[in-house]
Write an enzyme that holds these catalytic residues in place. Structure first.
Site, PDB file in Angstrom:
ATOM      1  N   HIS A 135      -9.642  -1.312   6.666  1.00 54.87           N
ATOM      2  CA  HIS A 135     -10.683  -0.265   6.712  1.00 54.87           C
ATOM      3  C   HIS A 135     -12.087  -0.792   6.986  1.00 54.87           C
ATOM      4  O   HIS A 135     -12.981   0.011   7.272  1.00 54.87           O
ATOM      5  CB  HIS A 135     -10.713   0.581   5.427  1.00 54.87           C
ATOM      6  CG  HIS A 135      -9.680   1.645   5.367  1.00 54.87           C
ATOM      7  ND1 HIS A 135      -9.678   2.737   6.200  1.00 54.87           N
ATOM      8  CD2 HIS A 135      -8.593   1.788   4.571  1.00 54.87           C
ATOM      9  CE1 HIS A 135      -8.645   3.509   5.924  1.00 54.87           C
ATOM     10  NE2 HIS A 135      -7.953   2.956   4.950  1.00 54.87           N
ATOM     11  N   HIS A 144     -13.468   2.325   2.307  1.00 50.35           N
ATOM     12  CA  HIS A 144     -12.467   3.199   2.915  1.00 50.35           C
ATOM     13  C   HIS A 144     -13.059   3.579   4.274  1.00 50.35           C
ATOM     14  O   HIS A 144     -13.593   2.710   4.972  1.00 50.35           O
ATOM     15  CB  HIS A 144     -12.146   4.408   2.023  1.00 50.35           C
ATOM     16  CG  HIS A 144     -10.954   5.171   2.513  1.00 50.35           C
ATOM     17  ND1 HIS A 144     -11.000   6.498   2.865  1.00 50.35           N
ATOM     18  CD2 HIS A 144      -9.687   4.766   2.764  1.00 50.35           C
ATOM     19  CE1 HIS A 144      -9.810   6.881   3.300  1.00 50.35           C
ATOM     20  NE2 HIS A 144      -8.995   5.865   3.249  1.00 50.35           N
ATOM     21  N   HIS A 184       0.830  -1.214   0.000  1.00 49.52           N
ATOM     22  CA  HIS A 184       0.000   0.000   0.000  1.00 49.52           C
ATOM     23  C   HIS A 184       0.856   1.252   0.000  1.00 49.52           C
ATOM     24  O   HIS A 184       1.439   1.642   1.009  1.00 49.52           O
ATOM     25  CB  HIS A 184      -0.951   0.029   1.197  1.00 49.52           C
ATOM     26  CG  HIS A 184      -2.088   0.981   1.006  1.00 49.52           C
ATOM     27  ND1 HIS A 184      -3.269   0.623   0.400  1.00 49.52           N
ATOM     28  CD2 HIS A 184      -2.215   2.293   1.301  1.00 49.52           C
ATOM     29  CE1 HIS A 184      -4.078   1.671   0.336  1.00 49.52           C
ATOM     30  NE2 HIS A 184      -3.448   2.703   0.877  1.00 49.52           N
ATOM     31  N   ASP A 203       1.615   2.061   4.006  1.00 48.62           N
ATOM     32  CA  ASP A 203       0.716   3.217   3.899  1.00 48.62           C
ATOM     33  C   ASP A 203       1.500   4.506   3.699  1.00 48.62           C
ATOM     34  O   ASP A 203       1.020   5.596   4.044  1.00 48.62           O
ATOM     35  CB  ASP A 203      -0.192   3.330   5.122  1.00 48.62           C
ATOM     36  CG  ASP A 203      -1.486   4.113   4.842  1.00 48.62           C
ATOM     37  OD1 ASP A 203      -1.722   4.454   3.665  1.00 48.62           O
ATOM     38  OD2 ASP A 203      -2.242   4.368   5.796  1.00 48.62           O
ATOM     39  N   GLU A 223      -8.504   1.369  -3.369  1.00 44.74           N
ATOM     40  CA  GLU A 223      -8.819   1.624  -1.963  1.00 44.74           C
ATOM     41  C   GLU A 223     -10.169   2.324  -1.901  1.00 44.74           C
ATOM     42  O   GLU A 223     -10.290   3.513  -2.169  1.00 44.74           O
ATOM     43  CB  GLU A 223      -7.742   2.484  -1.308  1.00 44.74           C
ATOM     44  CG  GLU A 223      -7.992   2.680   0.179  1.00 44.74           C
ATOM     45  CD  GLU A 223      -6.871   3.419   0.884  1.00 44.74           C
ATOM     46  OE1 GLU A 223      -6.717   3.230   2.102  1.00 44.74           O
ATOM     47  OE2 GLU A 223      -6.142   4.189   0.215  1.00 44.74           O
ATOM     48  N   HIS A 229      -2.930  -2.898   4.771  1.00 49.41           N
ATOM     49  CA  HIS A 229      -2.200  -1.924   5.587  1.00 49.41           C
ATOM     50  C   HIS A 229      -2.884  -1.760   6.945  1.00 49.41           C
ATOM     51  O   HIS A 229      -3.483  -0.746   7.251  1.00 49.41           O
ATOM     52  CB  HIS A 229      -2.038  -0.582   4.868  1.00 49.41           C
ATOM     53  CG  HIS A 229      -3.293   0.089   4.405  1.00 49.41           C
ATOM     54  ND1 HIS A 229      -4.222  -0.513   3.602  1.00 49.41           N
ATOM     55  CD2 HIS A 229      -3.772   1.347   4.623  1.00 49.41           C
ATOM     56  CE1 HIS A 229      -5.215   0.317   3.356  1.00 49.41           C
ATOM     57  NE2 HIS A 229      -4.968   1.457   3.968  1.00 49.41           N
ATOM     58  N   ASP A 235       0.496   5.305  -1.359  1.00 47.22           N
ATOM     59  CA  ASP A 235      -0.467   6.291  -1.846  1.00 47.22           C
ATOM     60  C   ASP A 235       0.132   7.344  -2.772  1.00 47.22           C
ATOM     61  O   ASP A 235      -0.393   8.457  -2.874  1.00 47.22           O
ATOM     62  CB  ASP A 235      -1.158   6.975  -0.671  1.00 47.22           C
ATOM     63  CG  ASP A 235      -2.344   6.179  -0.151  1.00 47.22           C
ATOM     64  OD1 ASP A 235      -3.272   5.941  -0.929  1.00 47.22           O
ATOM     65  OD2 ASP A 235      -2.329   5.786   1.031  1.00 47.22           O
TER      66      ASP A 235
END
Length: 416
Positions: free
Chosen positions: A213, A162, A37, A347, A135, A234, A39
């Protein structure tokens, strides 16, 4: 004379430390390092930068990835909750396109990957294999056809929610809001019937089901319904930090028993109970002013966002955990779920509080050295770095192959 004697006594300790560092460097350099993961796409969408340049995003670029020995990052196709029912699939496609543009623009260093074999080939070629994971399940806009098209576009996992509960799966919720109430996210009490169909269709096409999540009830339903192993891309261990996004020991055991993996998030609040306690205390302090701002600008989303960001900024930088906490979480998953059940899902670029001494993707080699220092074998280190994920990914593909004769699901989402 006594100082000479003490120096002689410490020589074996120094030699042993040097030996561990040298071994760690060799192991790390020859290992496949997977991060499930990252971003970077969201940051690059906000501010385009050349990833060949150091500092392109907060935590990622090619030079730092090379320094950290990173083989295979999953670029997160992060679709914010604000896109739910407002162009979520379009946002996902834009980030998929962005990811392809990043890879196409750096073919000497990067290659696109969709399989475990692609990752191993990239390692042999000395390239960074970029994969993609959605995600936020609202990105498929409640359409199994869109889900399948996302897979055809190269997406290999989907985080079912999410921070927002969507039309078919409950989220663990927006825990970072001062007025957070987990009950507001418990709409379906897990997965709806359509949500169960989504999971089964993901199994059929070979898309990894990601339960980071989601709510505890959703995890329960996913583990009951899924015909393939599942992943937390994550998330860390709730017994070490009680942030709602972390996993209980029972969940870790069940994920591992089904052949799944837990990929450790390195956000400081995910790692350290004291940091999370400070975080929740700050939220309590901010709550009155937060509620005032929320009421004052309820009809002006842009102003509301700006005011809330300013309020957060006033608090100063958050405290950060020590980086060795990452290894504590890795070891806890090994203790609870076994040495085949853990990996890295940092993350990075999605967190603002990486631990001290583990600031970006260049720091992965520290994990190898610390694991060796704590007595883990070379094989165990390689498993944590990437082999566990590759074996898990292969199991997902094997489940897909067993379901090859099953026709595509045709269920259509309905609000009724």
């Amino acid at each position: 004379m006594r100082y000479w004697f003490l120096a002689v006594l410490t020589l074996p300790l120094i030699a042993r430390a040097d030996d561990i560092a040298t071994r760690a460097q060799k192991i790390h350099a020859s290992s496949i390092v997977v991060d499930t993961h990252l971003d970077a796409p969201d940051q690059l969408a906000s501010k385009w930068a050349d990833v060949a340049t150091r500092g392109a995003t907060d935590h990622f670029d090619i030079p730092r990835a090379r320094q950290g020995g990173l083989t295979a990052p999953f670029f997160a196709i992060y679709v914010a909750a604000s896109y739910a029912d407002h162009g979520a699939a379009r946002r996902a496609l834009e980030l998929i396109d962005l990811t392809h543009r990043v890879v196409d623009g750096h073919r000497q260093d990067m290659t696109f990957a969709t399989t475990p074999a692609d990752i191993r080939t990239a390692k042999q070629a000395g390239k960074i294999a970029v994969l993609m994971g959605i995600e936020g399940g609202h990105a498929i806009e409640d359409s199994l056809g869109v889900l399948r098209e996302m897979y055809r576009a190269g997406v290999r996992y989907m985080t079912l929610t999410h921070v927002n509960t969507n039309h078919w799966a409950d989220s663990s919720g927006p825990f970072y809001e001062p007025d957070f109430d987990p009950k507001k996210s418990a709409v379906h009490h897990g997965l709806s019937e359509f949500g169960k169909t989504v999971v089964k269709e993901m199994n059929r096409i070979g898309m990894i089901v990601d339960i980071s999540h989601v709510s505890d009830d959703t995890i329960r339903d996913v583990l009951a319904v899924s015909r393939a192993p599942v992943m937390a891309s994550h998330s860390s261990c709730r017994v070490l930090s009680s942030i709602p996004r972390n996993l209980t020991d029972d969940q870790i055991k069940q994920i591992a028993a089904k052949g799944g993996v837990v990929m450790i998030n390195v956000g400081s609040s995910f790692l350290d109970q004291a940091i999370y306690d400070h975080f929740t205390a700050t939220l309590a302090k901010l709550k009155p002013e937060y509620l005032r701002i929320k009421a004052a600008y309820a009809k002006d989303p842009e102003r509301l966002r700006a005011e809330l960001m300013a309020l957060q900024k006033k608090q100063g930088p958050p405290p950060r955990a020590q980086w060795t906490k990452v290894v504590d979480h890795i070891e806890h998953v090994i203790q609870v779920g076994g040495e085949d059940a853990v990996g890295i899902g940092d993350d990075f670029d999605g967190i603002g509080d990486p631990p001290i001494g583990f600031d970006d993707v260049s720091f992965y080699p520290k994990l190898s050295e610390e694991l060796l220092r704590r007595g883990h074998s070379e094989a165990q280190v390689r498993k944590v770095l990437g082999e566990n994920f590759l074996a898990f990914f292969a199991r997902v593909e094997a489940a897909r192959d067993k379901l090859a004769s099953e026709p595509p699901a045709t269920m259509v989402y309905s609000e009724k």
